[in-house]
Each structure stands twice: as C-alpha cells, then as structure tokens.
Design a protein around this motif. Structure first.
Motif, PDB file in Angstrom:
ATOM      1  N   THR A 139      -0.482  -5.154  25.187  1.00  0.00           N
ATOM      2  CA  THR A 139      -0.934  -6.489  25.563  1.00  0.00           C
ATOM      3  C   THR A 139       0.229  -7.456  25.468  1.00  0.00           C
ATOM      4  O   THR A 139       1.126  -7.278  24.632  1.00  0.00           O
ATOM      5  CB  THR A 139      -2.068  -6.979  24.628  1.00  0.00           C
ATOM      6  OG1 THR A 139      -1.604  -6.922  23.272  1.00  0.00           O
ATOM      7  CG2 THR A 139      -3.315  -6.148  24.804  1.00  0.00           C
ATOM      8  N   PRO A 140       0.279  -8.489  26.336  1.00  0.00           N
ATOM      9  CA  PRO A 140      -0.613  -8.698  27.479  1.00  0.00           C
ATOM     10  C   PRO A 140      -0.217  -7.819  28.661  1.00  0.00           C
ATOM     11  O   PRO A 140       0.798  -7.138  28.610  1.00  0.00           O
ATOM     12  CB  PRO A 140      -0.371 -10.177  27.796  1.00  0.00           C
ATOM     13  CG  PRO A 140       1.083 -10.380  27.472  1.00  0.00           C
ATOM     14  CD  PRO A 140       1.338  -9.529  26.246  1.00  0.00           C
ATOM     15  N   LYS A 141      -0.982  -7.849  29.741  1.00  0.00           N
ATOM     16  CA  LYS A 141      -0.632  -7.102  30.947  1.00  0.00           C
ATOM     17  C   LYS A 141       0.326  -7.885  31.825  1.00  0.00           C
ATOM     18  O   LYS A 141       1.138  -7.314  32.552  1.00  0.00           O
ATOM     19  CB  LYS A 141      -1.895  -6.750  31.734  1.00  0.00           C
ATOM     20  CG  LYS A 141      -2.792  -5.777  31.020  1.00  0.00           C
ATOM     21  CD  LYS A 141      -3.881  -5.229  31.929  1.00  0.00           C
ATOM     22  CE  LYS A 141      -4.834  -4.337  31.161  1.00  0.00           C
ATOM     23  NZ  LYS A 141      -4.162  -3.247  30.467  1.00  0.00           N
ATOM     24  N   PHE A 142       0.217  -9.185  31.800  1.00  0.00           N
ATOM     25  CA  PHE A 142       1.088 -10.062  32.588  1.00  0.00           C
ATOM     26  C   PHE A 142       1.462 -11.268  31.726  1.00  0.00           C
ATOM     27  O   PHE A 142       0.662 -11.725  30.919  1.00  0.00           O
ATOM     28  CB  PHE A 142       0.398 -10.579  33.855  1.00  0.00           C
ATOM     29  CG  PHE A 142      -0.118  -9.505  34.759  1.00  0.00           C
ATOM     30  CD1 PHE A 142      -1.413  -9.047  34.637  1.00  0.00           C
ATOM     31  CD2 PHE A 142       0.703  -8.966  35.728  1.00  0.00           C
ATOM     32  CE1 PHE A 142      -1.889  -8.059  35.477  1.00  0.00           C
ATOM     33  CE2 PHE A 142       0.227  -7.975  36.570  1.00  0.00           C
ATOM     34  CZ  PHE A 142      -1.066  -7.520  36.448  1.00  0.00           C
ATOM     35  N   ARG A 143       2.677 -11.790  31.974  1.00  0.00           N
ATOM     36  CA  ARG A 143       3.074 -12.997  31.271  1.00  0.00           C
ATOM     37  C   ARG A 143       4.199 -13.658  32.034  1.00  0.00           C
ATOM     38  O   ARG A 143       5.093 -12.980  32.562  1.00  0.00           O
ATOM     39  CB  ARG A 143       3.528 -12.666  29.852  1.00  0.00           C
ATOM     40  CG  ARG A 143       3.891 -13.863  28.998  1.00  0.00           C
ATOM     41  CD  ARG A 143       2.690 -14.683  28.578  1.00  0.00           C
ATOM     42  NE  ARG A 143       3.098 -15.888  27.871  1.00  0.00           N
ATOM     43  CZ  ARG A 143       3.217 -15.983  26.551  1.00  0.00           C
ATOM     44  NH1 ARG A 143       2.946 -14.936  25.796  1.00  0.00           N
ATOM     45  NH2 ARG A 143       3.608 -17.108  26.011  1.00  0.00           N
ATOM     46  N   ILE A 144       4.140 -14.985  32.097  1.00  0.00           N
ATOM     47  CA  ILE A 144       5.238 -15.769  32.649  1.00  0.00           C
ATOM     48  C   ILE A 144       5.827 -16.609  31.516  1.00  0.00           C
ATOM     49  O   ILE A 144       5.089 -17.324  30.827  1.00  0.00           O
ATOM     50  CB  ILE A 144       4.771 -16.676  33.802  1.00  0.00           C
ATOM     51  CG1 ILE A 144       4.228 -15.810  34.945  1.00  0.00           C
ATOM     52  CG2 ILE A 144       5.924 -17.540  34.299  1.00  0.00           C
ATOM     53  CD1 ILE A 144       3.617 -16.602  36.078  1.00  0.00           C
ATOM     54  N   LEU A 145       7.119 -16.512  31.336  1.00  0.00           N
ATOM     55  CA  LEU A 145       7.814 -17.267  30.293  1.00  0.00           C
ATOM     56  C   LEU A 145       8.828 -18.203  30.924  1.00  0.00           C
ATOM     57  O   LEU A 145       9.399 -17.886  31.973  1.00  0.00           O
ATOM     58  CB  LEU A 145       8.600 -16.330  29.370  1.00  0.00           C
ATOM     59  CG  LEU A 145       7.915 -15.632  28.207  1.00  0.00           C
ATOM     60  CD1 LEU A 145       8.941 -14.833  27.409  1.00  0.00           C
ATOM     61  CD2 LEU A 145       7.219 -16.629  27.300  1.00  0.00           C
ATOM     62  N   LYS A 146       9.066 -19.304  30.269  1.00  0.00           N
ATOM     63  CA  LYS A 146      10.160 -20.173  30.694  1.00  0.00           C
ATOM     64  C   LYS A 146      11.433 -19.755  29.963  1.00  0.00           C
ATOM     65  O   LYS A 146      11.385 -19.213  28.852  1.00  0.00           O
ATOM     66  CB  LYS A 146       9.824 -21.625  30.385  1.00  0.00           C
ATOM     67  CG  LYS A 146       8.669 -22.161  31.220  1.00  0.00           C
ATOM     68  CD  LYS A 146       8.449 -23.632  30.962  1.00  0.00           C
ATOM     69  CE  LYS A 146       7.322 -24.161  31.845  1.00  0.00           C
ATOM     70  NZ  LYS A 146       7.048 -25.591  31.604  1.00  0.00           N
ATOM     71  N   ILE A 147      12.555 -20.015  30.593  1.00  0.00           N
ATOM     72  CA  ILE A 147      13.847 -19.689  29.987  1.00  0.00           C
ATOM     73  C   ILE A 147      13.941 -20.316  28.598  1.00  0.00           C
ATOM     74  O   ILE A 147      13.632 -21.496  28.421  1.00  0.00           O
ATOM     75  CB  ILE A 147      15.012 -20.187  30.876  1.00  0.00           C
ATOM     76  CG1 ILE A 147      15.027 -19.416  32.190  1.00  0.00           C
ATOM     77  CG2 ILE A 147      16.351 -20.033  30.161  1.00  0.00           C
ATOM     78  CD1 ILE A 147      16.007 -19.974  33.212  1.00  0.00           C
TER      79      ILE A 147
END
Lengths: 117, 113
Positions: free
Chosen positions: B7-15
């Motif tokens: 987990t998680p399956k998807f993630r968006i992170l900022k720099i």
C-alpha cells in the motif's frame, strides 16, 4: 556482473498458436537459476517457470516450456496453444547459486506479448 | 492467503516530499526485497532483508531507506522525493533466498511532480 537480454521488445501470436520468447544471459558462473515471470496489465508479477542450471532436462509447466541451452547461455520460453489470458509482459530473470542467503534476481528488459483473437 | 500486500497502489508526490511505501507478507518468509521498475525496463533491486533487524543495499539504494522490525513488514522510505524516483515499486518475499522464485506484491505506482 550478470546481465540478461531479451531482444524482442514485442511479439504477437494468433490465439491457439505457439510462440517462443527469447532470452540470453551472460555469466561466468556454472550454477544458477533461471526464471520466467509474467506481468499482466494488473502489474502483478507471476512466476511462470523455473529452471535449475545443473539440470539438463528442460522445465515444463502445462502449456509453458523452456529450451535451456547452457553452452549458448540461452533460455527461451515456449507458449503452446496461446490463450487471450497469456497477453502480458514477460520477464526473464537470473539468480546466482554461488552463495546462500538473499541473492538478487537480475531481470531482462521484458517482452510484451499480444494475443490476436 | 494474502501473500504480499503493498500500500498504497498509487501516489503522487511533490518534489521534496517524503513518504513510506508499506509492504507486508503473511507467509513467514525470511527474505524480503524492494525493486523498482522504470518504463520499458526490467526490475532493479533497491534494498533487501534476510530477516528481522537485517537489511542491505541493492543496486539503486540512493534516496531510499528501509527497516525490518518484524518478519512480516518491510517498509520503504523515500526522503526528499525527486522526479527520478517516478517508477513502479514492487515488494517481494521468498524462502531459501529466492531459489524457488519470489512472491511479488501488486506494486505501487509513484509519480513525483
């Protein structure tokens, strides 16, 4: 260091036909393990077949079989009677047997297999 | 019969952000691994563990950290995320150091923007 090369980025086959995926590897070791993994669109990596280098007999698992040529350092995967569910990315992988303990799998770049109905 | 759960399956992170990718297995495997898969490439080993309290670097460990406090769990920590860490991350486990192959989780797709 060992390397694994899959020279076919993409392959396609008609449903019910037979297809062979190529894999070559480079190693100076005499004892090792070879694997084929399947990665469908779900991303899950699924072990298809395994070969021990000291065994001359080619491994088979139902419709999947390998042609292991140790001298040529070749390990091809044959899929017979192709089914739509066989469509996936296929990875060839190498694991040294020289030492016990955790040994990394060295992966090829993958071959994307398409099955045409 | 869950196998390896990520987990998680998807993630968006900022720099510059940090996050932890979770991995748990219920097969009592001693060996656990973290790999990353870049587009059009095979998998590359980031870190591995041979048992609770023991971890070691793989081919591409820079920018990552791991811990193994229990047999079941092997989290991967990303510190100061960079665009080069955009990838799909796989956790895997094995018996016998992987001679019979690994059991993989379903992966985490991470995008760093």
């Amino acid at each position: 260091a060992q390397t694994v090369t899959q020279s076919q980025p993409e392959m396609s086959v008609q449903e019910a036909e037979t297809v062979t995926l190529s894999c070559t590897y480079d190693t100076s070791e005499s004892d090792y393990y070879l694997f084929w993994y399947k990665q469908p669109p779900s991303r899950q990596m699924i072990l298809v077949i395994r070969q021990e280098a000291y065994k001359q007999q080619n491994a088979t698992e139902n419709r999947f079989s390998v042609n292991f040529q140790k001298a040529a350092k070749s390990f091809s995967l044959k899929i017979s009677d192709s089914q739509l569910g066989d469509a996936a990315m296929y990875f060839c992988a190498y694991r040294s047997a020289l030492r016990q303990g955790a040994q990394k799998l060295v992966f090829g770049q993958g071959t994307r297999l398409t099955i045409n109905p | 019969n869950a196998g390896v759960t990520q987990t998680p399956k998807f993630r968006i992170l900022k720099i510059g952000q940090s996050m932890t990718l979770q991995c748990a297995q219920d097969m009592n495997h001693n060996y656990m691994y973290w790999y990353r898969q870049d587009p059009g490439m095979g998998l590359k080993l980031i870190y591995y563990s041979v048992g609770a309290g023991i971890t070691d670097k793989g081919e591409v460990p820079n920018g990552y950290n791991v811990s193994r406090s229990t047999t079941e769990d092997f989290p991967l920590r990303l510190e100061l995320a960079a665009p080069s860490q955009t990838s799909v991350y796989f956790c895997a486990s094995s018996l016998l150091g992987g001679t019979s192959g690994y059991t993989f989780g379903s992966g985490t797709r991470l995008t760093v923007v």
